[in-house]
Design an enzyme around this catalytic site. Structure first.
Site, PDB file in Angstrom:
ATOM      1  N   CYS A 287       0.868  -1.174   0.000  1.00 40.97           N
ATOM      2  CA  CYS A 287       0.000   0.000   0.000  1.00 40.97           C
ATOM      3  C   CYS A 287       0.903   1.223   0.000  1.00 40.97           C
ATOM      4  O   CYS A 287       2.051   1.165   0.446  1.00 40.97           O
ATOM      5  CB  CYS A 287      -0.889  -0.028   1.239  1.00 40.97           C
TER       6      CYS A 287
ATOM      7  N   CYS B  11     -11.432  -3.899  19.883  1.00 50.18           N
ATOM      8  CA  CYS B  11     -11.447  -4.707  21.119  1.00 50.18           C
ATOM      9  C   CYS B  11     -12.862  -4.880  21.666  1.00 50.18           C
ATOM     10  O   CYS B  11     -13.121  -5.769  22.455  1.00 50.18           O
ATOM     11  CB  CYS B  11     -10.538  -4.086  22.175  1.00 50.18           C
TER      12      CYS B  11
ATOM     13  N   CYS C 220     -13.133  -0.874  24.728  1.00 48.02           N
ATOM     14  CA  CYS C 220     -12.580   0.438  25.094  1.00 48.02           C
ATOM     15  C   CYS C 220     -13.616   1.542  24.844  1.00 48.02           C
ATOM     16  O   CYS C 220     -14.662   1.324  24.239  1.00 48.02           O
ATOM     17  CB  CYS C 220     -11.284   0.707  24.328  1.00 48.02           C
TER      18      CYS C 220
ATOM     19  N   CYS D 187      -9.899   2.213  17.709  1.00 45.27           N
ATOM     20  CA  CYS D 187      -9.878   1.427  18.944  1.00 45.27           C
ATOM     21  C   CYS D 187      -8.644   1.846  19.726  1.00 45.27           C
ATOM     22  O   CYS D 187      -7.577   2.040  19.150  1.00 45.27           O
ATOM     23  CB  CYS D 187      -9.813  -0.061  18.605  1.00 45.27           C
TER      24      CYS D 187
ATOM     25  N   ARG E 164      -3.346   0.719  20.454  1.00 40.50           N
ATOM     26  CA  ARG E 164      -2.815   1.736  19.536  1.00 40.50           C
ATOM     27  C   ARG E 164      -1.458   2.288  19.976  1.00 40.50           C
ATOM     28  O   ARG E 164      -0.580   2.532  19.133  1.00 40.50           O
ATOM     29  CB  ARG E 164      -3.843   2.871  19.375  1.00 40.50           C
TER      30      ARG E 164
ATOM     31  N   ARG F 130      -2.501  -2.517  -7.347  1.00 36.81           N
ATOM     32  CA  ARG F 130      -1.945  -3.303  -6.266  1.00 36.81           C
ATOM     33  C   ARG F 130      -1.056  -4.412  -6.818  1.00 36.81           C
ATOM     34  O   ARG F 130      -1.387  -5.061  -7.805  1.00 36.81           O
ATOM     35  CB  ARG F 130      -3.053  -3.931  -5.416  1.00 36.81           C
TER      36      ARG F 130
HETATM   37  P1  NAD Z   1      -1.695   5.656  -5.244  1.00 32.80           P
HETATM   38  O1  NAD Z   1      -0.330   6.240  -5.273  1.00 32.80           O
HETATM   39  O2  NAD Z   1      -1.933   4.372  -5.941  1.00 32.80           O
HETATM   40  O3  NAD Z   1      -2.723   6.713  -5.875  1.00 32.80           O
HETATM   41  C1  NAD Z   1      -2.545   8.092  -5.833  1.00 32.80           C
HETATM   42  C2  NAD Z   1      -3.035   8.712  -7.148  1.00 32.80           C
HETATM   43  O4  NAD Z   1      -2.992  10.131  -7.001  1.00 32.80           O
HETATM   44  C3  NAD Z   1      -2.171   8.388  -8.382  1.00 32.80           C
HETATM   45  O5  NAD Z   1      -3.014   7.935  -9.419  1.00 32.80           O
HETATM   46  C4  NAD Z   1      -1.512   9.733  -8.741  1.00 32.80           C
HETATM   47  O6  NAD Z   1      -1.325   9.899 -10.127  1.00 32.80           O
HETATM   48  C5  NAD Z   1      -2.534  10.724  -8.217  1.00 32.80           C
HETATM   49  N1  NAD Z   1      -1.998  12.048  -7.920  1.00 32.80           N
HETATM   50  C6  NAD Z   1      -0.789  12.378  -7.369  1.00 32.80           C
HETATM   51  N2  NAD Z   1      -0.687  13.712  -7.224  1.00 32.80           N
HETATM   52  C7  NAD Z   1      -1.833  14.258  -7.693  1.00 32.80           C
HETATM   53  C8  NAD Z   1      -2.334  15.600  -7.804  1.00 32.80           C
HETATM   54  N3  NAD Z   1      -1.617  16.630  -7.389  1.00 32.80           N
HETATM   55  N4  NAD Z   1      -3.572  15.766  -8.323  1.00 32.80           N
HETATM   56  C9  NAD Z   1      -4.309  14.720  -8.748  1.00 32.80           C
HETATM   57  N5  NAD Z   1      -3.884  13.423  -8.665  1.00 32.80           N
HETATM   58  C10 NAD Z   1      -2.672  13.207  -8.151  1.00 32.80           C
HETATM   59  O7  NAD Z   1      -2.082   5.558  -3.706  1.00 32.80           O
HETATM   60  P2  NAD Z   1      -3.169   4.664  -2.916  1.00 32.80           P
HETATM   61  O8  NAD Z   1      -2.561   3.374  -2.500  1.00 32.80           O
HETATM   62  O9  NAD Z   1      -4.463   4.671  -3.659  1.00 32.80           O
HETATM   63  O10 NAD Z   1      -3.305   5.535  -1.574  1.00 32.80           O
HETATM   64  C11 NAD Z   1      -3.762   6.863  -1.630  1.00 32.80           C
HETATM   65  C12 NAD Z   1      -3.514   7.580  -0.308  1.00 32.80           C
HETATM   66  O11 NAD Z   1      -4.354   7.062   0.704  1.00 32.80           O
HETATM   67  C13 NAD Z   1      -2.097   7.465   0.245  1.00 32.80           C
HETATM   68  O12 NAD Z   1      -1.743   8.703   0.820  1.00 32.80           O
HETATM   69  C14 NAD Z   1      -2.232   6.417   1.323  1.00 32.80           C
HETATM   70  O13 NAD Z   1      -1.210   6.553   2.297  1.00 32.80           O
HETATM   71  C15 NAD Z   1      -3.596   6.754   1.856  1.00 32.80           C
HETATM   72  N6  NAD Z   1      -4.334   5.713   2.581  1.00 32.80           N
HETATM   73  C16 NAD Z   1      -5.078   6.106   3.653  1.00 32.80           C
HETATM   74  C17 NAD Z   1      -5.865   5.196   4.347  1.00 32.80           C
HETATM   75  C18 NAD Z   1      -6.719   5.618   5.501  1.00 32.80           C
HETATM   76  O14 NAD Z   1      -7.216   4.763   6.215  1.00 32.80           O
HETATM   77  N7  NAD Z   1      -6.942   6.907   5.715  1.00 32.80           N
HETATM   78  C19 NAD Z   1      -5.869   3.864   3.920  1.00 32.80           C
HETATM   79  C20 NAD Z   1      -5.121   3.498   2.802  1.00 32.80           C
HETATM   80  C21 NAD Z   1      -4.352   4.424   2.147  1.00 32.80           C
HETATM   81  N1  AHE Z   2       1.779   7.208  11.512  1.00 31.59           N
HETATM   82  C1  AHE Z   2       1.150   8.038  10.534  1.00 31.59           C
HETATM   83  C2  AHE Z   2      -0.349   7.814  10.519  1.00 31.59           C
HETATM   84  C3  AHE Z   2      -0.734   7.314   9.231  1.00 31.59           C
HETATM   85  C4  AHE Z   2      -2.244   7.141   9.134  1.00 31.59           C
HETATM   86  O1  AHE Z   2      -3.011   8.092   9.235  1.00 31.59           O
HETATM   87  N2  AHE Z   2      -2.652   5.924   8.920  1.00 31.59           N
HETATM   88  C5  AHE Z   2      -4.029   5.616   8.618  1.00 31.59           C
HETATM   89  C6  AHE Z   2      -4.041   4.341   7.882  1.00 31.59           C
HETATM   90  S1  AHE Z   2      -3.166   4.391   6.375  1.00 31.59           S
HETATM   91  C7  AHE Z   2      -3.362   2.845   5.785  1.00 31.59           C
HETATM   92  O2  AHE Z   2      -2.772   2.738   4.576  1.00 31.59           O
HETATM   93  C8  AHE Z   2      -4.874   5.402   9.860  1.00 31.59           C
HETATM   94  O3  AHE Z   2      -5.716   4.541   9.912  1.00 31.59           O
HETATM   95  N3  AHE Z   2      -4.685   6.186  10.857  1.00 31.59           N
HETATM   96  C9  AHE Z   2      -5.348   6.029  12.123  1.00 31.59           C
HETATM   97  C10 AHE Z   2      -4.353   5.599  13.162  1.00 31.59           C
HETATM   98  O4  AHE Z   2      -4.751   5.357  14.313  1.00 31.59           O
HETATM   99  O5  AHE Z   2      -3.171   5.487  12.813  1.00 31.59           O
HETATM  100  C11 AHE Z   2       1.428   9.503  10.797  1.00 31.59           C
HETATM  101  O6  AHE Z   2       1.485  10.239   9.818  1.00 31.59           O
HETATM  102  O7  AHE Z   2       1.616   9.843  11.968  1.00 31.59           O
HETATM  103 ZN    ZN Z   3      -2.721   0.930   3.561  1.00 30.49          ZN
END
Ligand code: NAD
Ligand code: AHE
Ligand code: ZN
Length: 375
Positions: free
Chosen positions: A45, A97, A100, A111, A115, A370
């Protein structure tokens, strides 16, 4: 092997950005409340790359990265009742869990139980790692460390799934696909007819599109700087494409102009704070909601004029799409088995653990959604 140290292969990150090294690592037996899992498949990822880059304030080295995987329980520690050796499982970086303050609130999927330990790269019991190389500890990552043939996780971080499910495919339910689907279904709660904008069409953004399509969105506007992503995005429900590079004006203005005042929902799936601002500002006055999914580096901050919120736009964020991991990952597996959600379509490459550095190269090249590694 139960109760014994297992020596197996794992990809170790010794330093930020230095190639991962395949090592023989010792994996200690699970202690009370812990589960040792034989990982069969792990995907990569973008968050693994983020932590490896050294920009994650929680990044610790040396460590074993990886958090999107599937495997089979090898052994369990004292007091573990919900899984047993032989169970097919998905390790969940977001624990559940059920006891909590967070779990009981009914307001969040976060959770609090383990953490602090998972953020510190250790197990909760003794604040130590179960991984070592010749006696030198190697940190855990996100409570999962799936770039290892065997890993030890907290029992609250294990989802037991249908043993019929193909582990290579359902490994993706450990992170990216649920995150995108859940951001739409649980966090934004997109309703039929809504106009949706998605910034970033990687796995997470495409899963947002799939979720928005199933929620009945009327228009799904994909925004990406890589036009090659547009062809594949059609198959996930994206109906219109915007490449910011084709315009002189700010992208939020482009979107406001083509949507009679803004979108109902936007999703940032990149991790870029200026795009997060654009995603908020392209929302419709009075109700538009923007969901932050992308993870931005340490030191980065978001900003906008408060007037944007005063006039009704809402800024939200989501972790693992708001899904309660242990309860809902098995449900997502069942939905995949019933062909109600896609997974296969996100897998563009299959390699082996030994090829993990090439897998990261692929991820940065584009054309890769992926990559699944066979352990
Ligand atoms: P990825 O790199 O496959 O996809 C990112 C896309 O964004 C690419 O297609 C790229 O061309 C595009 N991009 C880059 N800069 C850009 C811009 N300025 N404008 C428009 N498009 C642009 O990444 P992914 O695996 O799909 O993950 C995406 C993000 O989500 C990452 O930051 C990852 O860390 C995060 N993420 C967060 C969670 C969560 O729970 N919050 C979970 C999984 C992933
Ligand atoms: N350690 C990082 C935090 C990154 C972050 O926000 N992680 C997401 C999941 S990304 C999965 O691909 C998330 O779930 N955050 C909630 C948590 O509890 O971490 C930083 O930047 O500090
Ligand atoms: Zn992830």
């Amino acid at each position: 092997t139960q109760g014994q140290v297992i020596t197996c292969k794992a990809a170790v990150a010794y330093e930020p950005n230095k190639p991962l090294v395949i090592e023989d690592v010792q994996v200690a037996p699970p202690q009370a409340g812990e589960v040792r899992i034989k990982i069969f498949f792990t995907a990569l990822c973008h968050t693994d790359a983020y932590t490896w880059s050294g920009k994650d304030p929680e990044g610790l080295f040396p460590c074993i990265l990886g958090h999107e995987a599937a495997g089979i329980v090898e052994s369990v520690g004292e007091g573990v009742t919900e899984v047993q050796p032989g169970d097919h499982v998905i390790p969940c970086y977001q624990a559940e869990c059920r006891e909590c303050k967070f779990c009981k609130s009914g307001k969040t999927n976060l959770c609090g139980k383990v953490r602090a330990a998972t953020g510190a790269g250790v197990m909760m019991n003794d604040r130590k790692s179960r991984f070592s190389i010749n006696g030198k500890p190697i940190y855990h990552f996100m409570g999962t460390s799936t770039f290892s043939q065997f890993t030890v996780v907290h029992d609250v971080s294990v989802a037991k799934i249908d043993p019929q499910a193909p582990l290579d495919k359902v490994s993706l339910l450990g992170c990216g696909v649920p995150t995108g689907l859940g951001a739409v279904w649980n966090t934004a709660k997109v309703e039929p007819g809504a106009i949706v904008a998605i910034f970033g069409l990687g796995t997470v953004g495409l899963a947002v599109a799939e979720g928005a399509k199933s929620a009945g969105a009327s228009r799904i506007i994909g925004v990406d700087i890589d036009s090659k992503r547009f062809d594949v995005a059609k198959n996930f429900g994206v109906t219109e494409f915007v490449n910011p590079k084709d315009y002189d004006k700010p992208i939020q203005q482009v979107l406001v102009d083509v949507t009679d005042g803004g979108v109902d929902y936007s999703f940032e799936c990149i991790g870029n704070v200026s795009v997060m601002r654009a995603a908020l500002e392209c929302c419709h006055k009075g109700w538009g909601t923007s969901v932050i999914i992308g993870v931005a580096a340490s030191g980065q901050e978001i900003s906008t004029r408060p007037f944007q919120l005063v006039t009704g736009r809402v800024w939200k964020g989501t972790a693992f799409g708001g899904f309660k991991s242990r309860s809902q990952v098995p449900w997502l597996v069942d939905k995949y088995m019933k062909k109600e959600i896609k997974i296969d379509e996100y897998i563009t490459h299959n390699l082996t653990l030994g090829e993990i550095n090439s897998a990261f190269d692929l991820m940065h090249e584009g054309g890769c959604l992926r990559c699944v590694l066979k352990m």
